[in-house]
Design an enzyme around this catalytic site. Structure first.
Site, PDB file in Angstrom:
ATOM      1  N   ASP A 232       9.454  15.211 -44.016  1.00 15.97           N
ATOM      2  CA  ASP A 232       8.040  15.476 -43.752  1.00 15.97           C
ATOM      3  C   ASP A 232       7.739  15.398 -42.260  1.00 15.97           C
ATOM      4  OD1 ASP A 232       5.401  16.025 -44.325  1.00 15.97           O
ATOM      5  OD2 ASP A 232       5.217  14.488 -45.860  1.00 15.97           O
TER       6      ASP A 232
ATOM      7  N   GLU B  92       7.356  18.845 -37.456  1.00 17.49           N
ATOM      8  CA  GLU B  92       6.941  19.785 -36.395  1.00 17.49           C
ATOM      9  C   GLU B  92       7.442  19.395 -34.984  1.00 17.49           C
ATOM     10  OE1 GLU B  92       4.950  20.246 -39.961  1.00 17.49           O
ATOM     11  OE2 GLU B  92       4.787  18.491 -38.701  1.00 17.49           O
TER      12      GLU B  92
ATOM     13  N   ASP C 296       0.179  21.155 -45.803  1.00 23.00           N
ATOM     14  CA  ASP C 296      -0.935  20.520 -46.509  1.00 23.00           C
ATOM     15  C   ASP C 296      -2.110  21.481 -46.641  1.00 23.00           C
ATOM     16  OD1 ASP C 296       0.559  18.199 -46.690  1.00 23.00           O
ATOM     17  OD2 ASP C 296      -0.190  17.408 -44.800  1.00 23.00           O
TER      18      ASP C 296
END
Length: 954
Positions: free
Chosen positions: A560, A563, A637
């Site tokens: 997760d 980025e 998300d």
């Protein structure tokens, strides 16, 4: 020496285009050096900044292009590409009329001796791609963190009807990026991949790791670039009116506004302090106009509820939670000096206010028919030109350069249940028991974040108070044939032993700690991320995962925030500061590549620790080359809204066209509107229908995965068993498992033949321009046309059937000619799915998990009207023996002229292979409509032992 007189400058997005008038002394031909691997060409000193160009064939269809501002090329250093075999590709070099031309067996590349401009053609001379004559400085000297670098740019001409696809995953609902600006910057819901595919028979892979723009390279302008008129028609601004949400009709105060730029956490001071965002409803009203007519693209950034009207027409109706703002592009066509009425209604979400509106004016004529790439930082110009007669050939060339898409474990093609989040062992085990008791198919359950002790983010250790027996829990899951995927972040809280150990080795980024930021958990904790560019840090990260998680039996990894997202809603310049420096160099130069190297460490670590078991990684961000590390991506998300569901279609298609075949999304959306949290009445029914439609769609993407915030996402928590929502979701889950022979064969083809599973219609129908740019339909494999239902209470939807052949309704078998639009039936329980004429679809028995039964008997649905073929692929499903040749294939082919299905000789073998099996054959013709009914009596039955057999329809 080229003599140049500059006449004017036009600055676009810090990329310098130069409009030139010059006279030049001709470069003498033959100023090149042929090497064993290619050719190096000297370029006259000119505006481009390039002194030498190097062309090296990687294959007959792939050319590696580098250009330098120095006198010698730098040593090759690439994160995204794989080392080639070293075998030189056959090529020749010739002098042309003012050009140097490199020929392979497939294409020719021309380099102008005078300008260095490149042109790519096939061997018949057909133009594929030409570098634009619109002058652009290709290499602009820069310095980042004390390291010399260049801003790197190229501009290419666009042909008539040329379209551009790929470039990662973006959520503005666009398929074709021609005339658009695409920002390649990693973000929660955006994935940057610097690779595009053109419908003109080629693709370009841009070997650069910094933030990049593609397409239209200009900067967005502030709203004030337009003529603004207030609500009362006063020129110079629009009117912003503020009211309390409780009494929205009573305006508390108004003010003039000519800029809307509350984009980041650092912009919160721009919201008026006379009212709190959590209490406010804001209306912007007025008109806009321009003396320059044409298409204006308005970039909208938002959180909370946002509606936008142009001349009274609603053009945007969105919602997003404040911690993860969304973005959209709104097209506004302006006539010269004609006013367009604009109204924006905004209800901020919670205590933070995020709203931005900027515009991109019409393209100037000088660059109107161009497509550019421009990166903030690079050592040299570096890209790969990839020729391909089809998009599949272009994707294959991409994987030749960046690596094979390794085969995922078979169970990954089954259903995954997830939620935010299972908090205890009992949550996990009781959920799996409920699935098995209700006979809902399941292969994987996902344990999201915060299974650790609250202060110890990054410990990769179960909290013993909530997970007292993790090994036993995992054993119980495995006994029920369910795999466990677990969330692992690259994040470490300060103040416990793991952090201290990594800190002592200098494996952590330090700026977030120095800035004193805290996260949102509990009292808030200081934290930072590890430097995944450092090989030793990657090893330490994997060793920690191995010791504390993998050794306990964990099956797969959820990576997760890759980025990396160290702190949400910060401007990108601050985000770069937080990861500076990286082990490789300045963060500006390597910003986009974090998810690639992060996955690399886990993949290589697990394969070394256990060479037999297939690695599987799910990551929120990706980069070119990720497919070789057994990594899939999901779309972040996203919100639980109908419009967000629609944007997943083009997002998934373009991600797949970026060379990576495994993509998924949060079925049902992650972020939930408050009205759904404790829904009843109409809101509850809409919630159920939204999840049902999304589930129907999600059963036909490469990875079938449910996830989201509360309410709980198990189908029995969405609706009772008697409800059509439950019945429909169960139907599509069972259909997915029935189609496993089809789906897993596509996965095998993705490795062995560089196939793409989720297919934009341009891949199979490039000549049908209407089909090619559809953003609401796609092919799942070669045969299934998927058209998700995208509106509440919609019971029909328009479906375009690509031209040139017929189509069958999956459920009824009814035949339709192509090249037409249908108003297809879409009852609550079903979405329109059509099967391409000339298809063979293999289906297996009903299963509760992918390894429960062998695919026997195998039902072959043969959709006649054209010749058809399908290659059934099978292997051991969980190990890497397929890399050593342990797999089997059976070629099924149907000939329309003889109405005969041929089951070819089985090729290859593997442990556990079925030697003898039964094939039940169902023929579907335009005159004999048959739906995909697994209880239907077969038209023919064959008992197959590996040798060729055939069955005639009549």
């Amino acid at each position: 020496m080229r003599k140049i007189r500059l006449s004017s400058r036009i600055i676009f997005a810090s990329v310098t285009f130069v409009v030139l008038t010059f006279r030049a002394e001709a470069q003498e031909p033959g100023n090149y050096i042929k090497t064993a691997l290619g050719v190096e060409i000297a370029v006259p000193a000119s505006f481009s900044g390039i002194k030498k160009i190097r062309l090296e064939p990687v294959s007959a269809q792939v050319i590696h292009v580098t250009a330098t501002a120095g006198t010698a090329f730098l040593p090759e250093r690439s994160l995204m590409t794989v080392k080639q075999s070293g075998t030189a590709v056959k090529f020749t070099v010739k002098d042309g009329q003012g050009t140097v031309i490199l020929y392979t067996d497939s294409l020719q590349v021309e380099v102008s001796s005078a300008t260095g401009l490149l042109t790519y053609r096939d061997l018949q001379g057909k133009l594929l791609l030409a570098q634009s004559k619109s002058p652009l400085i290709a290499l602009v000297p820069k310095v980042f963190s004390g390291e010399p670098s260049y801003q790197v740019s190229q501009l290419f001409d666009a042909q008539d009807n040329e379209a551009y696809y790929g470039l990662g995953q973006h959520q503005q609902g666009m398929m074709n990026y021609r005339g658009r600006r695409v920002d390649l910057v990693q973000y929660n819901t955006d994935i940057a991949v610097p690779f595009f595919v053109s419908n003109k028979g080629y693709g370009v892979l841009w070997d650069n790791y910094s933030i990049t723009r593609a397409g239209d390279l200009r900067d967005y302008e502030p709203l004030g670039a337009l003529k603004l008129f207030s609500k009362d028609n006063v020129e110079g601004w629009i009117t912003a009116s503020y009211a309390d949400k409780k009494t929205p009709g009573d305006v508390l105060f108004s003010q003039p506004v000519s800029e809307i730029s509350m984009n980041w956490l650092t912009d919160q001071h721009k919201f008026p302090d006379r009212i709190k965002p959590a209490d406010a409803i804001v209306n912007y009203e007025g008109c806009v106009a321009s003396g320059l007519p044409g298409l204006y693209q308005l970039q909208l950034k938002y959180a909370g509820y946002i509606k936008v009207w142009f001349d009274g027409k609603l053009v945007a109706d969105y919602w997003r939670q404040a911690w993860n703002p969304g973005a959209a592009v709104l097209d506004l066509m302006l006539e010269k000096d004609r006013k367009v009425k604009v109204r924006i209604e905004w209800v901020p979400d919670g205590g933070e206010s995020y709203l931005g509106l900027t515009c991109l004016p019409p393209l100037p004529e000088s660059v109107k028919n161009t497509f550019g790439l421009s990166s903030e930082s690079g050592r040299e110009l570096n890209y790969y030109f990839i020729k391909g007669k089809t998009a599949d050939e272009v994707v294959s060339g991409y994987r030749l350069v960046t690596g094979k898409a390794v085969l995922m474990p078979k169970w990954a093609m089954g259903f995954w249940q997830s939620r935010e989040r299972y908090k205890t062992e009992e949550d996990i085990l009781s959920t799996v028991k409920a699935f098995r008791d209700r006979k809902i198919p399941l292969d994987n359950i996902v344990l999201d974040w915060s299974y650790w002790k609250e202060p110890e983010w990054g410990s990769q250790e179960f909290d013993p108070a909530r997970f007292p027996h993790p090994e036993q829990m995992i054993r119980e899951l495995h006994q029920q044939h369910v795999n466990l995927m677990i969330s692992v972040w690259p994040k470490f809280n300060k103040g416990f032993a793991v952090y201290d150990g990594l800190d002592q080795e200098n494996f952590l980024y330090k700026r977030n700690i120095a800035d004193g930021r805290r996260d949102w958990i509990g009292k808030g904790y200081q934290n930072t991320f590890y430097d995944a560019f450092n090989p030793a840090a990657r090893t330490a990260f994997w060793n920690l995962m191995n010791r504390r998680l993998y050794s306990k039996g964990i099956d797969a990894w959820w990576m997760d925030a890759t980025e990396p997202d160290m702190h949400s809603n910060l401007p990108v310049e601050i985000r770069k500061e937080l990861m500076n420096p990286t082990y490789e160099g300045a963060s500006t130069t390597y910003f986009n590549a974090f998810p690639l190297v992060n996955a690399k460490g886990v993949y290589e670590g697990q394969r070394k620790a256990n060479p037999e078991k297939r690695v599987f990684i799910l990551t929120r961000s990706a980069y070119a080359g990720l497919q070789r590390y057994a990594a899939a991506a999901w779309s972040g998300d996203i919100a639980s809204r109908w419009e967000d569901m629609k944007t997943q279609i083009s997002a998934g298609i373009n991600f797949s066209l970026s060379g990576m075949p495994y993509w998924t999304m949060d079925i049902g959306g992650f972020s939930v509107e408050p009205r759904y949290e404790k829904a009843s009445g109409a809101d509850l029914e809409e919630w159920r229908e939204l999840n049902t439609r999304w589930y129907q769609f999600g059963s036909f993407v490469p990875l079938f995965r449910v996830h989201g915030q509360f309410p709980y996402r198990e189908i029995y928590n969405i609706a009772p068993e008697t409800h059509p929502a439950y019945k429909s979701m169960l139907y599509y889950s069972r259909l997915r498992y029935r189609l496993m022979p089809y789906i897993y064969s596509l996965a095998g083809k993705s490795y062995h033949q560089d196939y793409t599973i989720m297919r934009g219609l341009m891949m199979d129908f490039p000549a049908d321009l209407k089909a090619a740019n559809l953003n609401d339909a796609y092919l799942f494999g070669p045969s299934l046309l998927i058209s998700p239902v995208l509106g509440y209470k919609d019971r029909n939807r328009k479906v375009y059937l690509p031209e040139g052949q017929g189509w069958y309704d999956l459920y009824t078998g009814k035949y339709f000619k192509g090249g037409r639009e249908l108003n297809a039936a879409a009852p609550y329980e079903k979405i329109p799915v059509f099967v391409k004429e000339g298809s063979i679809i293999p289906a297996g028995p009903e299963m509760q998990y992918t390894s429960e039964k062998p695919a026997d008997p195998l039902t072959l649905f043969v959709y006649t009207g054209r010749d058809a073929s399908f290659r059934l692929y099978e292997d051991e499903g969980t190990n890497y023996n397929y890399e050593k040749g342990a797999f089997s294939t059976i070629e099924f082919s149907y000939r329309e002229d003889t109405h005969t299905l041929v089951c070819g000789k089985r090729l290859g073998s593997y442990n556990g292979m079925l030697n003898d099996r039964v094939f039940n054959i169902v023929f579907i013709t335009p005159k004999s409509a048959k739906g995909i009914d697994f209880k239907r009596k077969a038209d023919k039955t064959l008992r197959y032992s590996g040798l060729p057999m055939e069955a005639k329809m009549y």
